[in-house]
Design a protein around this motif. Structure first.
Motif, PDB file in Angstrom:
ATOM      1  N   ARG A  48       0.838  -1.200   0.000  1.00  0.00           N
ATOM      2  CA  ARG A  48       0.000   0.000   0.000  1.00  0.00           C
ATOM      3  C   ARG A  48       0.875   1.253   0.000  1.00  0.00           C
ATOM      4  O   ARG A  48       1.958   1.260   0.600  1.00  0.00           O
ATOM      5  N   PRO A  49       0.438   2.334  -0.647  1.00  0.00           N
ATOM      6  CA  PRO A  49       1.252   3.557  -0.676  1.00  0.00           C
ATOM      7  C   PRO A  49       1.399   4.154   0.713  1.00  0.00           C
ATOM      8  O   PRO A  49       0.538   3.963   1.579  1.00  0.00           O
ATOM      9  N   PRO A  50       2.477   4.871   0.968  1.00  0.00           N
ATOM     10  CA  PRO A  50       2.709   5.431   2.291  1.00  0.00           C
ATOM     11  C   PRO A  50       1.712   6.531   2.623  1.00  0.00           C
ATOM     12  O   PRO A  50       1.152   7.185   1.737  1.00  0.00           O
ATOM     13  N   ALA A  51       1.499   6.734   3.918  1.00  0.00           N
ATOM     14  CA  ALA A  51       0.657   7.825   4.389  1.00  0.00           C
ATOM     15  C   ALA A  51       1.477   8.873   5.133  1.00  0.00           C
ATOM     16  O   ALA A  51       0.960   9.942   5.439  1.00  0.00           O
ATOM     17  N   LEU A  52       2.750   8.557   5.422  1.00  0.00           N
ATOM     18  CA  LEU A  52       3.568   9.451   6.245  1.00  0.00           C
ATOM     19  C   LEU A  52       4.800   9.964   5.506  1.00  0.00           C
ATOM     20  O   LEU A  52       5.775  10.374   6.131  1.00  0.00           O
ATOM     21  N   SER A  53       4.753   9.970   4.186  1.00  0.00           N
ATOM     22  CA  SER A  53       5.940  10.370   3.425  1.00  0.00           C
ATOM     23  C   SER A  53       6.288  11.841   3.617  1.00  0.00           C
ATOM     24  O   SER A  53       7.438  12.231   3.417  1.00  0.00           O
ATOM     25  N   ALA A  54       5.316  12.658   4.020  1.00  0.00           N
ATOM     26  CA  ALA A  54       5.643  14.065   4.287  1.00  0.00           C
ATOM     27  C   ALA A  54       6.571  14.187   5.490  1.00  0.00           C
ATOM     28  O   ALA A  54       7.438  15.062   5.543  1.00  0.00           O
ATOM     29  N   THR A  55       6.382  13.306   6.464  1.00  0.00           N
ATOM     30  CA  THR A  55       7.245  13.299   7.656  1.00  0.00           C
ATOM     31  C   THR A  55       8.482  12.448   7.440  1.00  0.00           C
ATOM     32  O   THR A  55       9.571  12.792   7.913  1.00  0.00           O
ATOM     33  N   TYR A  56       8.315  11.327   6.716  1.00  0.00           N
ATOM     34  CA  TYR A  56       9.406  10.387   6.488  1.00  0.00           C
ATOM     35  C   TYR A  56       9.586  10.209   4.977  1.00  0.00           C
ATOM     36  O   TYR A  56       8.980   9.317   4.375  1.00  0.00           O
ATOM     37  N   PRO A  57      10.407  11.041   4.343  1.00  0.00           N
ATOM     38  CA  PRO A  57      10.541  11.002   2.877  1.00  0.00           C
ATOM     39  C   PRO A  57      11.023   9.662   2.341  1.00  0.00           C
ATOM     40  O   PRO A  57      10.770   9.344   1.173  1.00  0.00           O
ATOM     41  N   ALA A  58      11.690   8.864   3.169  1.00  0.00           N
ATOM     42  CA  ALA A  58      12.193   7.573   2.699  1.00  0.00           C
ATOM     43  C   ALA A  58      11.102   6.512   2.626  1.00  0.00           C
ATOM     44  O   ALA A  58      11.344   5.423   2.119  1.00  0.00           O
ATOM     45  N   SER A  59       9.913   6.810   3.126  1.00  0.00           N
ATOM     46  CA  SER A  59       8.868   5.799   3.164  1.00  0.00           C
ATOM     47  C   SER A  59       8.363   5.485   1.763  1.00  0.00           C
ATOM     48  O   SER A  59       8.098   6.378   0.957  1.00  0.00           O
ATOM     49  N   THR A  60       8.218   4.191   1.499  1.00  0.00           N
ATOM     50  CA  THR A  60       7.734   3.736   0.203  1.00  0.00           C
ATOM     51  C   THR A  60       6.429   2.955   0.303  1.00  0.00           C
ATOM     52  O   THR A  60       5.879   2.544  -0.712  1.00  0.00           O
ATOM     53  N   SER A  61       5.926   2.736   1.536  1.00  0.00           N
ATOM     54  CA  SER A  61       4.697   1.954   1.713  1.00  0.00           C
ATOM     55  C   SER A  61       4.162   2.189   3.117  1.00  0.00           C
ATOM     56  O   SER A  61       4.843   2.779   3.974  1.00  0.00           O
ATOM     57  N   ARG A  62       2.951   1.706   3.379  1.00  0.00           N
ATOM     58  CA  ARG A  62       2.407   1.797   4.736  1.00  0.00           C
ATOM     59  C   ARG A  62       3.253   0.972   5.700  1.00  0.00           C
ATOM     60  O   ARG A  62       3.431   1.342   6.862  1.00  0.00           O
ATOM     61  N   TRP A  63       3.772  -0.166   5.227  1.00  0.00           N
ATOM     62  CA  TRP A  63       4.662  -0.984   6.048  1.00  0.00           C
ATOM     63  C   TRP A  63       5.891  -0.169   6.468  1.00  0.00           C
ATOM     64  O   TRP A  63       6.290  -0.151   7.630  1.00  0.00           O
ATOM     65  N   THR A  64       6.474   0.527   5.499  1.00  0.00           N
ATOM     66  CA  THR A  64       7.670   1.318   5.781  1.00  0.00           C
ATOM     67  C   THR A  64       7.354   2.506   6.669  1.00  0.00           C
ATOM     68  O   THR A  64       8.214   2.960   7.434  1.00  0.00           O
ATOM     69  N   ASP A  65       6.122   3.019   6.603  1.00  0.00           N
ATOM     70  CA  ASP A  65       5.719   4.072   7.542  1.00  0.00           C
ATOM     71  C   ASP A  65       6.011   3.641   8.980  1.00  0.00           C
ATOM     72  O   ASP A  65       6.612   4.387   9.766  1.00  0.00           O
TER      73      ASP A  65
END
Length: 361
Positions: free
Chosen positions: A61-78
């Protein structure tokens, strides 16, 4: 026509799961029917597949926190990056157990609301497997978290030789981890899931005798540091505790405290740590249900938190940045001290609880 076990399980799963993953409807304002968290090996094959598939769903799934964590590539990575960023503030401290309890609930809510999980996060009780860890049904077979890493040791840049080998079997065999090990900020990577299981560590730290010692502690002040463990040099092994010792046992990603939740086994492992806390609380609820203490600042010689605040953890302490469902702002310790406390005052003048689950022994 030959029918595979996988197709039968998938058909059963789809029959019990909505065709589209949608958010669950609003939950009752009080804890009436609890979510059950069960030991992973006791789940049916359909239940195992439901949980494992919901985890893999978060990975896609696409990330929801990429504004805070630019390295995030998915909800898992969030979730991986939230843990990485907050590691210095939530380990070797009084807030270790409350923070991870709230973190698990946020993760479970994401699985349920975004990826169709039915029920709660399962826990893994490694004390059932301490004599022969790799033979555990939690770590072997197609509906498992996979076993030990295989092949040459893979050492990420700046890593150590114990960083582990690639996991190639189980439900998460050959998955790609998109964040490098180590402290924040998270760096985008493309590597395998790493494990380097130590049976000698398992035989010692996963032994039921250590669990018995932890559960025998009289108050939170002694219980919490003993279950979490320490890293006191020069020989850190005797002070690891069942939490840190368990991470070290699994090796690889689990041995990197910042990105240990790169390994999906992190969540059932930590659910077991939370289960032991809940079990300790339930043994004397009058004295222990809301017993909280110990310094906010990390104990020991390893200091990663510059200028930590003084004082002890209280029921009002905020578990930043976590906002468990039902919390209007950042969740506080008092709101999660009772796993069945949703709608139940935590103490006179304190906010209501926000949790509604229990562990099935």
């Amino acid at each position: 026509m030959k029918v595979s076990l996988g197709s039968v399980l998938l058909g059963a799963l789809l029959a019990s799961t909505p065709a589209e993953v949608v958010a669950h409807p609003g939950h009752p304002s009080t804890c009436v029917v609890t979510t059950k968290r069960k030991e992973f090996r006791t789940l049916s094959n359909v239940q195992k597949l439901n949980f494992l598939a919901s985890v893999k769903c978060l990975m896609n799934r696409p990330p929801a926190l990429s504004a805070t964590y630019p390295a995030s590539t998915s909800r898992w990575t969030d979730f991986l990056l939230v843990h990485q960023a907050n590691t210095p503030f939530v380990h070797w401290v009084g807030q270790f157990l409350p923070w991870h309890r709230a973190f698990l609930q946020d993760f479970e809510d994401a699985l349920r609301n975004e990826c169709g999980l039915i029920g709660g996060i399962p826990y893994w009780n490694p004390a059932l497997d301490f004599a022969n860890l790799t033979a555990s049904p939690v770590l072997s077979g197609p509906l498992s978290f996979g076993g030990n890493g295989v092949g040459p040791v893979v050492v990420p840049p700046g890593g150590q030789s114990s960083d582990g080998n690639c996991v190639i079997d189980g439900f998460f065999g050959n998955v790609s981890v998109r964040v490098a090990q180590g402290p924040p900020p998270g760096q985008v990577a493309d590597r395998c899931l790493l494990r380097y299981i130590r049976q000698d560590f398992a035989s010692y730290w996963m032994n039921p005798s250590h669990v018995a010692t932890v559960l025998a502690q009289p108050d939170y002040a002694t219980f919490a540091p003993l279950i979490e463990g320490d890293m006191i040099p020069p020989d850190v092994f005797p002070t690891m505790g069942i939490h840190t010792g368990g991470h070290a046992t699994m090796g690889g990603d689990m041995s990197d405290m910042f990105t240990s939740n790169s390994d999906p086994i992190f969540y059932p492992f930590h659910a077991n740590i939370d289960r032991l806390w809940a079990k300790w609380q339930a043994a004397n609820p009058t004295a222990r249900q809301y017993d909280i203490s110990n310094p906010i600042a990390p104990r020991g010689v390893i200091q990663m938190w510059p200028n930590p605040p003084a004082g002890n953890v209280t029921l009002d302490y905020q578990l930043s940045p976590l906002k468990v469902g039902g919390s209007s702002t950042v969740t506080t310790v008092g709101q999660i001290m009772n796993t069945k406390g949703k709608g139940v005052p935590s103490a006179p003048g304190k906010p209501n609880g926000v949790l509604c689950y229990e562990y099935v022994e």
